[in-house]
Design an enzyme around this catalytic site. Sequence first.
Site, mmCIF file in Angstrom:
data_model
loop_
_atom_site.group_PDB
_atom_site.id
_atom_site.type_symbol
_atom_site.label_atom_id
_atom_site.label_comp_id
_atom_site.label_asym_id
_atom_site.label_seq_id
_atom_site.Cartn_x
_atom_site.Cartn_y
_atom_site.Cartn_z
ATOM 1 N N LYS A 1 0.857 -1.186 0.000
ATOM 2 C CA LYS A 1 0.000 0.000 0.000
ATOM 3 C C LYS A 1 0.890 1.232 0.000
ATOM 4 O O LYS A 1 1.681 1.449 0.923
ATOM 5 C CB LYS A 1 -0.912 -0.009 1.225
ATOM 6 C CG LYS A 1 -1.753 1.247 1.342
ATOM 7 C CD LYS A 1 -2.754 1.157 2.471
ATOM 8 C CE LYS A 1 -3.533 2.458 2.590
ATOM 9 N NZ LYS A 1 -4.488 2.421 3.701
ATOM 10 N N LYS B 1 -2.226 -1.533 -3.843
ATOM 11 C CA LYS B 1 -3.087 -0.360 -3.773
ATOM 12 C C LYS B 1 -2.266 0.910 -3.873
ATOM 13 O O LYS B 1 -1.251 0.982 -3.167
ATOM 14 C CB LYS B 1 -3.835 -0.404 -2.440
ATOM 15 C CG LYS B 1 -4.672 0.784 -2.143
ATOM 16 C CD LYS B 1 -5.255 0.668 -0.767
ATOM 17 C CE LYS B 1 -6.004 1.951 -0.462
ATOM 18 N NZ LYS B 1 -6.460 2.012 0.887
ATOM 19 N N ARG C 1 1.063 9.994 5.688
ATOM 20 C CA ARG C 1 1.266 8.603 6.102
ATOM 21 C C ARG C 1 2.572 8.025 5.559
ATOM 22 O O ARG C 1 2.739 6.822 5.490
ATOM 23 C CB ARG C 1 0.108 7.748 5.587
ATOM 24 C CG ARG C 1 -1.272 8.242 5.941
ATOM 25 C CD ARG C 1 -2.231 7.084 6.014
ATOM 26 N NE ARG C 1 -3.629 7.461 5.990
ATOM 27 C CZ ARG C 1 -4.273 8.054 6.967
ATOM 28 N NH1 ARG C 1 -3.647 8.405 8.082
ATOM 29 N NH2 ARG C 1 -5.561 8.332 6.848
HETATM 30 C C1 PBG Z 1 -6.910 3.577 5.528
HETATM 31 C C2 PBG Z 1 -7.435 3.454 4.146
HETATM 32 C C3 PBG Z 1 -7.363 4.420 3.144
HETATM 33 C C4 PBG Z 1 -7.996 3.884 2.018
HETATM 34 C C5 PBG Z 1 -8.445 2.621 2.362
HETATM 35 N N1 PBG Z 1 -8.075 2.366 3.691
HETATM 36 C C6 PBG Z 1 -6.846 5.792 3.191
HETATM 37 C C7 PBG Z 1 -5.458 6.063 3.565
HETATM 38 O O1 PBG Z 1 -4.619 5.183 3.699
HETATM 39 O O2 PBG Z 1 -5.185 7.248 3.735
HETATM 40 C C8 PBG Z 1 -8.137 4.581 0.703
HETATM 41 C C9 PBG Z 1 -9.144 4.015 -0.237
HETATM 42 C C10 PBG Z 1 -9.468 4.914 -1.371
HETATM 43 O O3 PBG Z 1 -8.849 5.970 -1.600
HETATM 44 O O4 PBG Z 1 -10.432 4.570 -2.082
HETATM 45 N N2 PBG Z 1 -7.748 3.004 6.473
#
Ligand code: PBG
Length: 334
Positions: A204, A258, A227
């Site tokens: 991610k 992702k 983050r």
């Molecule tokens: C964090 C999380 C995020 C997304 C899914 N889980 C946001 C982040 O990491 O800031 C993003 C999903 C999307 O943009 O559709 N719990």
Amino acid sequence: MSAHSFDGSYPQLRMRRLRRTPMLRRLMAETTLNASDLILPVFVREGIDVPQQILSLPRVLQHTIGSLVQQARELVVLGVPAMMLFGVPSQKDPRGSGAYDPDGIVQVALREVRNAVGDDLVLIADLCIDEYTDHGHCGLLTESGEVDNDATIEIYGQIACVQAEAGADIVAPSGMMDGQVSAIRSALDKNGHHETAILAYAAKYASSFYGPFRDAVDVTIADGGDRRGYQQDFSNSREALREVALDISEGADMVMVKPALPYLDIISKVRSTFNVPVAAYQVSGEYSMICAAAENGWLDRESAAIETLTAIKRAGADQILTYFAAEIALRLRS
Ligand code: PBG
């Protein structure tokens, strides 16, 4: 020499022969997108009576429990096999307690949806605390404001158990803490949830494409923070393979890459290196870009959606999380 023997002269190659008609093209397709490839991410918000629109995520709603159940029934009819639930609590606090409260919004939603559709839909629960913390980080903070890895993964174990008790088939840790998968696996096993699977958000990236999602869950990271201290750097791909290898060794049943479209190379490498199911998440910003361009008449919404989703599958994704899931499943049926 006979006319048919190989004498080094080739017939003229015509690639176009097999592209001539729609049925020829259908027959030749190497990749076919199906409703069964798709997972719909959904938002359920505590304390509202009517579903709320999300300005930066057109056609996506913050659901009430009732409208979420309706959405779940619709997915069953459309042949979409799964939904992924995100909660928007009415109260946030430093520890994100709504995430592990047995009566927290996602737990209530899981029970209601399960009641309504039984096993006709796979229920995946996003497992993180950022929607529930007042500082917006995915972990607990130390006094000096650092994300505290080890205290956080203990909380993740508690969340996994309440989600499993509420009916989640799969929990999906998205916080990118080290050791989160093994902490969750051992918490689940200790509490008898041997059948609950883990979909690890393994690779991610810290991405600007999550912008609209943060509107959807009302998250602002405190003090202009980001983050990048826990999510991956988009410059790196070998690092993604190490992340995935670690998560699999810790007990992940499936892994996720992702975002999706800007990371097709990562999907492809993960697919060819490992033998577990590989999911990819077409995230909010990827979706909203297509919506915005389509609203301006600059491209066709449905064709762009199908092309991007097919590309993500072609790269190697076995499952695709996408806000287009219901819309495109309907289109694929007709
Ligand atoms: C964090 C999380 C995020 C997304 C899914 N889980 C946001 C982040 O990491 O800031 C993003 C999903 C999307 O943009 O559709 N719990």
